[in-house]
Write an enzyme that holds these catalytic residues in place. Sequence first.
Site, mmCIF file in Angstrom:
data_model
loop_
_atom_site.group_PDB
_atom_site.id
_atom_site.type_symbol
_atom_site.label_atom_id
_atom_site.label_comp_id
_atom_site.label_asym_id
_atom_site.label_seq_id
_atom_site.Cartn_x
_atom_site.Cartn_y
_atom_site.Cartn_z
ATOM 1 N N SER A 36 0.664 -1.178 -0.264
ATOM 2 C CA SER A 36 0.053 -0.252 -0.211
ATOM 3 C C SER A 36 0.549 1.321 -0.312
ATOM 4 C CB SER A 36 -0.973 0.094 1.079
ATOM 5 O OG SER A 36 -0.045 0.194 2.070
ATOM 6 N N TYR A 37 2.016 1.694 0.386
ATOM 7 C CA TYR A 37 2.789 2.455 0.040
ATOM 8 C C TYR A 37 2.890 2.926 -1.009
ATOM 9 C CZ TYR A 37 4.377 1.395 4.814
ATOM 10 O OH TYR A 37 4.592 0.738 6.485
ATOM 11 N N MET A 38 2.902 4.222 -1.608
ATOM 12 C CA MET A 38 2.326 4.810 -0.666
ATOM 13 C C MET A 38 1.095 5.028 -1.274
ATOM 14 S SD MET A 38 3.684 5.745 1.675
ATOM 15 C CE MET A 38 2.689 7.271 2.632
ATOM 16 N N GLY A 78 1.811 0.488 -4.536
ATOM 17 C CA GLY A 78 2.936 -0.152 -4.150
ATOM 18 C C GLY A 78 4.385 0.066 -5.149
ATOM 19 N N GLU A 79 3.994 1.646 -4.834
ATOM 20 C CA GLU A 79 5.453 2.022 -5.641
ATOM 21 C C GLU A 79 6.673 2.411 -5.186
ATOM 22 O OE1 GLU A 79 2.164 4.182 -7.426
ATOM 23 O OE2 GLU A 79 1.819 3.561 -4.966
#
Length: 309
Positions: free
Chosen positions: A48-50, A59-60
Amino acid sequence: MNKIGDLDVFPLCMGGNVFGWTAGKERSFEILDAYAAAGGNFIDTSDSYMASAPGNSGGESETIIGEWTETRGNRDDVVIATKVGRHPERRGLSPANIRAAADDSLRRLRTDRIDLYFTHFDDPSVPVEEIMKTLDELVTEGKVRQIAVSNIEIDRLQASLEFAEREGTAQYTAIQPHYNLVSRDTYEGPRRDLAERYGLAAVPYYGLASGFLTGKYRPGANVDSVRAEKAARYLETERGNRVLAALDIVAEEQDTAVATVALAWLAAQPTVAAPIASARTMDQLPPLIDAARTTLTDDQLARLTEASA
């Protein structure tokens, strides 16, 4: 190195929550390179980041870490922890969702296995038995090496541990609690007692209390940070000011940074294998690395423990 199950981890875990948010790809690579050069091998992220950052979808951070390990050719040298349950398109811990989220994370991380897979937040709508069975299947299939747990009520945690012990499934080897000098009751007590009983290694998040325990938040200080408002609230408490005063004294005795002392205290607590801390600039990294090499005296630990009571 410290142990989480059979994983050897550096005593300071590099938090990936800033990658793809306040640290872009190039800066993230610089930070990861410097961390690895200092002997670091333990990176924490989440699917979930960010997701909350403008222009992001979630997913980044995993993507940046995956690209870094691929370009550096060092995947076998690092321990990657990621989490399931909070991605905007993969919320919850149903068996189907866990499986789909794991495959998504593997693809973004450009790897064939997740070293340490956390349930990010519990999903009370799913029986713990189903969650544990699904995680066990991922371990059996080789997609996950070890499983771990973060935000969960203690009764559900105990039920999960008891089920795994009774049924012989994969067992949680780590817990990721909210824990630091100004937030001790979020872990100490029954939760830590349970971790000790089952041999869970703690990997605390918010180890620096959103930056407050770096010492840069003082009365009248204007700090340019997205976390400034959250961190500054500790200045409004007597406890927060007591802790800062004690940190200042110990930092001077150790001739080191306040952040280093705060993390060194955390690392010295029972069950803790590696506090998590993140750096969005290169100059924030050395005090974090130094924490893995700093040993506080018994008197210094006692001073900090008393101030934070």
